[in-house]
Design an enzyme around this catalytic site. Structure first.
Site, PDB file in Angstrom:
ATOM      1  N   CYS A 120       0.784  -1.236   0.000  1.00  0.00           N
ATOM      2  CA  CYS A 120       0.000   0.000   0.000  1.00  0.00           C
ATOM      3  C   CYS A 120       0.817   1.288   0.000  1.00  0.00           C
ATOM      4  O   CYS A 120       0.313   2.330  -0.405  1.00  0.00           O
ATOM      5  CB  CYS A 120      -0.923   0.017   1.208  1.00  0.00           C
ATOM      6  SG  CYS A 120      -0.068   0.187   2.801  1.00  0.00           S
ATOM      7  N   ALA A 121       2.045   1.264   0.526  1.00  0.00           N
ATOM      8  CA  ALA A 121       2.810   2.511   0.697  1.00  0.00           C
ATOM      9  C   ALA A 121       3.116   3.152  -0.660  1.00  0.00           C
ATOM     10  O   ALA A 121       3.294   2.444  -1.663  1.00  0.00           O
ATOM     11  CB  ALA A 121       4.101   2.229   1.451  1.00  0.00           C
ATOM     12  N   GLY A 127      -1.237   6.658  -1.380  1.00  0.00           N
ATOM     13  CA  GLY A 127      -2.113   7.454  -2.237  1.00  0.00           C
ATOM     14  C   GLY A 127      -3.399   6.722  -2.585  1.00  0.00           C
ATOM     15  O   GLY A 127      -4.497   7.284  -2.512  1.00  0.00           O
ATOM     16  N   LYS A 128      -3.266   5.456  -2.967  1.00  0.00           N
ATOM     17  CA  LYS A 128      -4.449   4.670  -3.335  1.00  0.00           C
ATOM     18  C   LYS A 128      -5.246   4.283  -2.096  1.00  0.00           C
ATOM     19  O   LYS A 128      -6.471   4.189  -2.141  1.00  0.00           O
ATOM     20  CB  LYS A 128      -4.027   3.443  -4.142  1.00  0.00           C
ATOM     21  CG  LYS A 128      -3.318   3.785  -5.458  1.00  0.00           C
ATOM     22  CD  LYS A 128      -2.893   2.527  -6.200  1.00  0.00           C
ATOM     23  CE  LYS A 128      -2.102   2.875  -7.462  1.00  0.00           C
ATOM     24  NZ  LYS A 128      -0.790   3.489  -7.154  1.00  0.00           N
ATOM     25  N   ASP A 142      -1.255  -3.561  -6.000  1.00  0.00           N
ATOM     26  CA  ASP A 142      -0.395  -2.650  -6.763  1.00  0.00           C
ATOM     27  C   ASP A 142       0.993  -3.275  -6.711  1.00  0.00           C
ATOM     28  O   ASP A 142       1.798  -2.992  -5.829  1.00  0.00           O
ATOM     29  CB  ASP A 142      -0.423  -1.265  -6.119  1.00  0.00           C
ATOM     30  CG  ASP A 142       0.271  -0.221  -6.971  1.00  0.00           C
ATOM     31  OD1 ASP A 142       0.712  -0.559  -8.083  1.00  0.00           O
ATOM     32  OD2 ASP A 142       0.390   0.928  -6.514  1.00  0.00           O
ATOM     33  N   CYS A 160       2.903  -0.071 -12.579  1.00  0.00           N
ATOM     34  CA  CYS A 160       3.312   1.118 -13.333  1.00  0.00           C
ATOM     35  C   CYS A 160       4.356   0.695 -14.363  1.00  0.00           C
ATOM     36  O   CYS A 160       5.384   1.336 -14.553  1.00  0.00           O
ATOM     37  CB  CYS A 160       3.838   2.215 -12.414  1.00  0.00           C
ATOM     38  SG  CYS A 160       5.206   1.735 -11.338  1.00  0.00           S
TER      39      CYS A 160
END
Length: 234
Positions: free
Chosen positions: A48-49, A52-53, A122, A175
């Site tokens: 998670c770090a 932002g999400k 992510d 990304c």
């Protein structure tokens, strides 16, 4: 979303310290809406770090039953906690937000056995979609890294999938612009996991892939990102 005419320190943005605004790339803003969040759901934000999400999830639906934000680095979790507090959400040590320092590859060490309705993965990746902001990637990455990262991404999917409730949705994001890390990973996972169903993304952004959609970096626009949505069968 607003696009700034010129880059400035976040502290100079009106209302930033007061939690009125968040800073996030246009492509990254697609993640939370793809989760199809509803009140009362239990959600996992894996890897998670810096948060932002995580914060965007709460900004969309403030009445979740619980949001578990997981990361392997304690110092990076501090960043998540700072962002949550800045936005005025409940302290990260209390419900409904729970921060956990743990390895997504080892759920047995941190998961309490209660299924999640939504999971955001992510995934760690080559970051080839954000080279314009991190040009050192061109020096630090080697061709052999892609296969290793793709294996890690497949391992993460395999470990997190059992945590998803039937009819739940997992959103896979990178990304990266490398097909081996994106649609290739998802296709292989679906082929090996009989209850994993590709849920096509009905959108007017990005490029449709065999599974998911690919955003390519745009001059003066968003970063390169990939998204896929997987629904778990009954």
């Amino acid at each position: 979303g607003l696009t700034l005419d010129r880059a400035v320190d976040v502290k100079l943005l009106p209302g930033f310290d007061q939690g009125l605004v968040s800073v996030q790339d246009e492509a990254a803003q697609m993640a939370a809406p793809l989760l199809q969040l509803k009140p009362g759901q239990r959600v996992l934000d894996a890897c998670c770090a810096p948060g932002g999400k995580t914060c965007h999830i709460l900004e969309l639906v403030t009445s979740l039953r619980q949001l578990v934000a997981l990361d392997i680095e304690p110092s990076r979790l501090d960043r998540v906690r700072q962002n949550l507090r800045r936005l005025g959400f409940t302290d990260a040590r209390a419900e409904p937000v729970k921060l956990i320092c743990g390895n997504a590859l080892e759920p047995k060490n941190w998961w309490n056995g209660e299924p999640f309705d939504r999971i955001l993965l992510d995934a760690p990746c080559s970051a080839t979609g954000v080279i314009r902001r991190h040009p050192d990637i061109k020096i630090l990455r080697s061709p052999t890294d892609i296969a290793k990262l793709a294996q890690l991404q497949r391992d993460l999917l395999r470990q997190l999938w059992p945590l998803l409730a039937p009819e739940g949705v997992l959103v896979y994001a990178t990304c990266s612009i490398m097909p081996e890390e994106n649609t290739g990973v998802i296709e292989q996972f679906i082929a090996s996991q009989t209850d994993a169903i590709d849920q096509p993304i009905d959108a007017d952004w990005g490029i449709q892939q065999p599974c998911g959609r690919q955003l390519l970096p745009q001059t003066g626009g968003h970063d390169g990102f990939y998204y896929a949505c997987l629904r778990k069968g009954k």
